[in-house]
Design a protein around this motif. Structure first.
Motif, PDB file in Angstrom:
ATOM      1  N   LEU A  94       0.934 -23.270   1.782  1.00 50.95           N
ATOM      2  CA  LEU A  94      -0.264 -23.271   2.622  1.00 50.95           C
ATOM      3  C   LEU A  94      -0.706 -21.862   2.984  1.00 50.95           C
ATOM      4  N   PHE A  95       0.225 -20.915   2.947  1.00 51.79           N
ATOM      5  CA  PHE A  95      -0.084 -19.555   3.403  1.00 51.79           C
ATOM      6  C   PHE A  95       0.114 -18.489   2.323  1.00 51.79           C
ATOM      7  N   ASN A  96       0.839 -18.802   1.273  1.00 53.15           N
ATOM      8  CA  ASN A  96       1.125 -17.814   0.229  1.00 53.15           C
ATOM      9  C   ASN A  96      -0.101 -17.643  -0.673  1.00 53.15           C
ATOM     10  N   PRO A  97      -0.760 -16.494  -0.633  1.00 54.64           N
ATOM     11  CA  PRO A  97      -2.000 -16.328  -1.426  1.00 54.64           C
ATOM     12  C   PRO A  97      -1.756 -16.312  -2.934  1.00 54.64           C
ATOM     13  N   ASN A  98      -0.539 -16.051  -3.363  1.00 51.47           N
ATOM     14  CA  ASN A  98      -0.260 -15.985  -4.801  1.00 51.47           C
ATOM     15  C   ASN A  98       0.877 -16.927  -5.167  1.00 51.47           C
ATOM     16  N   TYR A  99       0.861 -18.106  -4.581  1.00 49.56           N
ATOM     17  CA  TYR A  99       1.916 -19.080  -4.838  1.00 49.56           C
ATOM     18  C   TYR A  99       1.896 -19.488  -6.314  1.00 49.56           C
ATOM     19  N   ALA A 100       3.035 -19.344  -6.976  1.00 44.90           N
ATOM     20  CA  ALA A 100       3.188 -19.665  -8.402  1.00 44.90           C
ATOM     21  C   ALA A 100       2.197 -18.904  -9.269  1.00 44.90           C
ATOM     22  N   ASP A 101       1.736 -17.759  -8.788  1.00 43.72           N
ATOM     23  CA  ASP A 101       0.787 -16.913  -9.523  1.00 43.72           C
ATOM     24  C   ASP A 101      -0.512 -17.647  -9.865  1.00 43.72           C
ATOM     25  N   LEU A 102      -0.932 -18.537  -8.964  1.00 41.80           N
ATOM     26  CA  LEU A 102      -2.122 -19.348  -9.236  1.00 41.80           C
ATOM     27  C   LEU A 102      -3.305 -19.030  -8.321  1.00 41.80           C
ATOM     28  N   ARG A 103      -3.103 -18.190  -7.308  1.00 38.56           N
ATOM     29  CA  ARG A 103      -4.178 -17.836  -6.378  1.00 38.56           C
ATOM     30  C   ARG A 103      -4.857 -19.098  -5.828  1.00 38.56           C
ATOM     31  N   LEU A 104      -4.057 -19.993  -5.260  1.00 35.84           N
ATOM     32  CA  LEU A 104      -4.566 -21.286  -4.808  1.00 35.84           C
ATOM     33  C   LEU A 104      -5.396 -21.184  -3.534  1.00 35.84           C
ATOM     34  N   LEU A 105      -5.259 -20.107  -2.783  1.00 35.84           N
ATOM     35  CA  LEU A 105      -5.954 -19.997  -1.501  1.00 35.84           C
ATOM     36  C   LEU A 105      -7.298 -19.277  -1.601  1.00 35.84           C
ATOM     37  N   ASP A 106      -7.635 -18.774  -2.753  1.00 34.59           N
ATOM     38  CA  ASP A 106      -8.899 -18.047  -2.883  1.00 34.59           C
ATOM     39  C   ASP A 106     -10.125 -18.933  -2.642  1.00 34.59           C
ATOM     40  N   PRO A 107     -10.199 -20.128  -3.224  1.00 31.39           N
ATOM     41  CA  PRO A 107     -11.365 -20.990  -2.924  1.00 31.39           C
ATOM     42  C   PRO A 107     -11.309 -21.484  -1.472  1.00 31.39           C
ATOM     43  N   GLY A 108     -12.407 -21.284  -0.750  1.00 28.44           N
ATOM     44  CA  GLY A 108     -12.483 -21.750   0.637  1.00 28.44           C
ATOM     45  C   GLY A 108     -11.484 -21.086   1.551  1.00 28.44           C
ATOM     46  N   HIS A 109     -11.214 -19.819   1.343  1.00 23.66           N
ATOM     47  CA  HIS A 109     -10.207 -19.115   2.149  1.00 23.66           C
ATOM     48  C   HIS A 109     -10.678 -18.965   3.595  1.00 23.66           C
ATOM     49  N   ILE A 110      -9.770 -19.253   4.535  1.00 23.73           N
ATOM     50  CA  ILE A 110     -10.022 -19.105   5.967  1.00 23.73           C
ATOM     51  C   ILE A 110      -9.173 -17.928   6.447  1.00 23.73           C
ATOM     52  N   SER A 111      -9.810 -16.810   6.686  1.00 20.29           N
ATOM     53  CA  SER A 111      -9.078 -15.585   6.994  1.00 20.29           C
ATOM     54  C   SER A 111      -8.300 -15.692   8.294  1.00 20.29           C
ATOM     55  N   ALA A 112      -8.866 -16.339   9.293  1.00 20.42           N
ATOM     56  CA  ALA A 112      -8.202 -16.420  10.594  1.00 20.42           C
ATOM     57  C   ALA A 112      -6.882 -17.175  10.514  1.00 20.42           C
ATOM     58  N   LEU A 113      -6.795 -18.128   9.618  1.00 17.38           N
ATOM     59  CA  LEU A 113      -5.576 -18.933   9.483  1.00 17.38           C
ATOM     60  C   LEU A 113      -4.732 -18.511   8.289  1.00 17.38           C
ATOM     61  N   GLY A 114      -5.315 -17.743   7.383  1.00 16.42           N
ATOM     62  CA  GLY A 114      -4.587 -17.377   6.174  1.00 16.42           C
ATOM     63  C   GLY A 114      -4.352 -18.565   5.265  1.00 16.42           C
ATOM     64  N   MET A 115      -5.307 -19.483   5.221  1.00 12.65           N
ATOM     65  CA  MET A 115      -5.170 -20.715   4.448  1.00 12.65           C
ATOM     66  C   MET A 115      -6.418 -20.938   3.615  1.00 12.65           C
ATOM     67  N   GLY A 116      -6.272 -21.754   2.592  1.00 15.14           N
ATOM     68  CA  GLY A 116      -7.402 -22.187   1.786  1.00 15.14           C
ATOM     69  C   GLY A 116      -7.696 -23.644   2.070  1.00 15.14           C
ATOM     70  N   ALA A 117      -8.896 -23.930   2.528  1.00  8.13           N
ATOM     71  CA  ALA A 117      -9.228 -25.298   2.949  1.00  8.13           C
ATOM     72  C   ALA A 117      -9.085 -26.314   1.809  1.00  8.13           C
ATOM     73  N   PRO A 118      -9.634 -26.069   0.610  1.00  7.97           N
ATOM     74  CA  PRO A 118      -9.496 -27.086  -0.456  1.00  7.97           C
ATOM     75  C   PRO A 118      -8.037 -27.356  -0.829  1.00  7.97           C
ATOM     76  N   TRP A 119      -7.245 -26.301  -0.953  1.00  4.37           N
ATOM     77  CA  TRP A 119      -5.844 -26.503  -1.315  1.00  4.37           C
ATOM     78  C   TRP A 119      -5.086 -27.234  -0.215  1.00  4.37           C
ATOM     79  N   THR A 120      -5.354 -26.918   1.031  1.00  3.72           N
ATOM     80  CA  THR A 120      -4.665 -27.579   2.144  1.00  3.72           C
ATOM     81  C   THR A 120      -4.951 -29.072   2.145  1.00  3.72           C
ATOM     82  N   VAL A 121      -6.223 -29.429   2.005  1.00  2.00           N
ATOM     83  CA  VAL A 121      -6.583 -30.853   1.994  1.00  2.00           C
ATOM     84  C   VAL A 121      -5.968 -31.552   0.790  1.00  2.00           C
ATOM     85  N   PHE A 122      -6.005 -30.894  -0.357  1.00  4.50           N
ATOM     86  CA  PHE A 122      -5.495 -31.522  -1.583  1.00  4.50           C
ATOM     87  C   PHE A 122      -3.992 -31.755  -1.515  1.00  4.50           C
TER      88      PHE A 122
END
Length: 326
Positions: A94-122
């Motif tokens: 939920l917080f690792n910007p480069n988890y598995a070298d996939l950059r999962l948090l880049d789409p819909g990134h929420i800077s205040a939380l350090g999370m990506g909304a689409p990945w979190t919901v998915f």
């Protein structure tokens, strides 16, 4: 309505009774990882390393819900809490910007939380539905005891330790593969989210009415009859047993009647005027007829045999109040 009806769990669960729990233990990672295509079937041996985390969580959630007499809404909320534990603590995806070298948090990134909304919901939705809820539903659909606990105290401790070992092992493995660590604020937020979700599951479970399984423990239902008396639930009831209701002059009350109520009362306590339904109150013309084969009980003449269930009195002359709903 507050739910006070908990199911009595067996002190010691036999091997045969606990087999569905073992099946759920391996079914959860099978559905979540292999059925969805995350891991190829050629690596099926990985199920042994995934089962303690996935299967242990599914078994514990299912046992907690069934022991407390809750329903599937509580299962879903607890499954969401499980997803937060796995993705927020063990893998920290939920917080690792480069988890598995996939950059999962880049789409819909929420800077205040350090999370990506689409990945979190998915990912949380995936764990809620496929990791926990679907395996529980599938295993209960083939079990002979779908609404009862499968484990005794020993089995519960065993699966609890397996789940804890799965969390520790997965977290340690992730730390060796990636140097990322969530911030203190993110860890606190994960902890708060888990506590809130568990409290929500408890609140939902206590407000819901569990389905009748015929083996509830003795308790008090908050539904009342017209006299204000509460119904008692007999833990040894079977679906074919007839519930006796308090009534008559000696009890000082009138039984609950209506379309869903069919009461039998001891003959020496039968008050004809008090035991007629609201729509059938014709006390002057009421006739009392004996029930064939049950000399100690009588019924109003308006009793409809075509709607009669199997009669199995809980004891002649008993004054206990029992639940009258099936």
């Amino acid at each position: 309505m507050t739910n006070t009806n908990a199911v009595t769990a067996p002190q010691h669960s036999g091997v045969k009774r606990s087999l569905p729990a073992l099946g759920l233990f391996f079914l959860s990672p099978l559905v979540a990882e292999f059925l969805l295509g995350n891991i190829p079937i050629s690596a099926f041996y990985a199920i042994l390393t995934l089962a303690p985390l996935y299967g242990g969580g599914a078994v514990l959630i299912r046992e907690l819900v069934r022991r407390r007499g809750w329903g599937y809404p509580s299962v879903i909320v607890l499954a969401l809490a499980y997803g937060v534990i796995e993705e927020g603590i063990t893998t920290q995806s939920l917080f690792n910007p480069n988890y598995a070298d996939l950059r999962l948090l880049d789409p819909g990134h929420i800077s205040a939380l350090g999370m990506g909304a689409p990945w979190t919901v998915f990912v949380l939705g995936l764990h809620t539905v496929w990791s926990i809820t679907v395996p529980i539903v599938l295993m209960e659909s083939v079990s002979r005891h779908p609404r009862e606990p499968w484990l005794g105290k020993l089995g519960l401790w065993v699966y609890g330790m397996l789940f804890l070992a799965g969390i520790v092992a997965t977290t340690a493995f992730g730390y060796t593969k990636d140097s990322f660590r969530a911030s203190t604020g993110q860890d606190i937020g994960v902890g708060i989210a888990i506590v809130v979700l568990v409290a929500l599951a408890v609140w939902i479970g206590r407000r819901g009415k569990p389905p009748y399984d015929g083996k509830r423990s003795v308790g008090v239902d908050r539904r009342r009859d017209r006299s204000g008396a509460r119904f008692r639930l007999d833990g040894r009831q079977r679906p074919d047993q007839e519930r006796l209701a308090r009534g008559g002059p000696a009890a000082g009350g009138r039984g609950t009647h209506g379309r869903r109520h069919r009461h039998l009362v001891p003959a020496d306590r039968l008050d004809p005027a008090a035991h007629v339904g609201r729509r059938r109150r014709r006390a002057a013309h009421l006739r009392v007829a004996r029930i064939p084969g049950d000399a100690g009980l009588r019924r109003p003449a308006q009793y409809r045999p075509d709607r009669e269930r199997d009669l199995h009195p809980l004891g002649g002359g008993s004054a206990d109040l029992c639940d009258n709903h099936v």
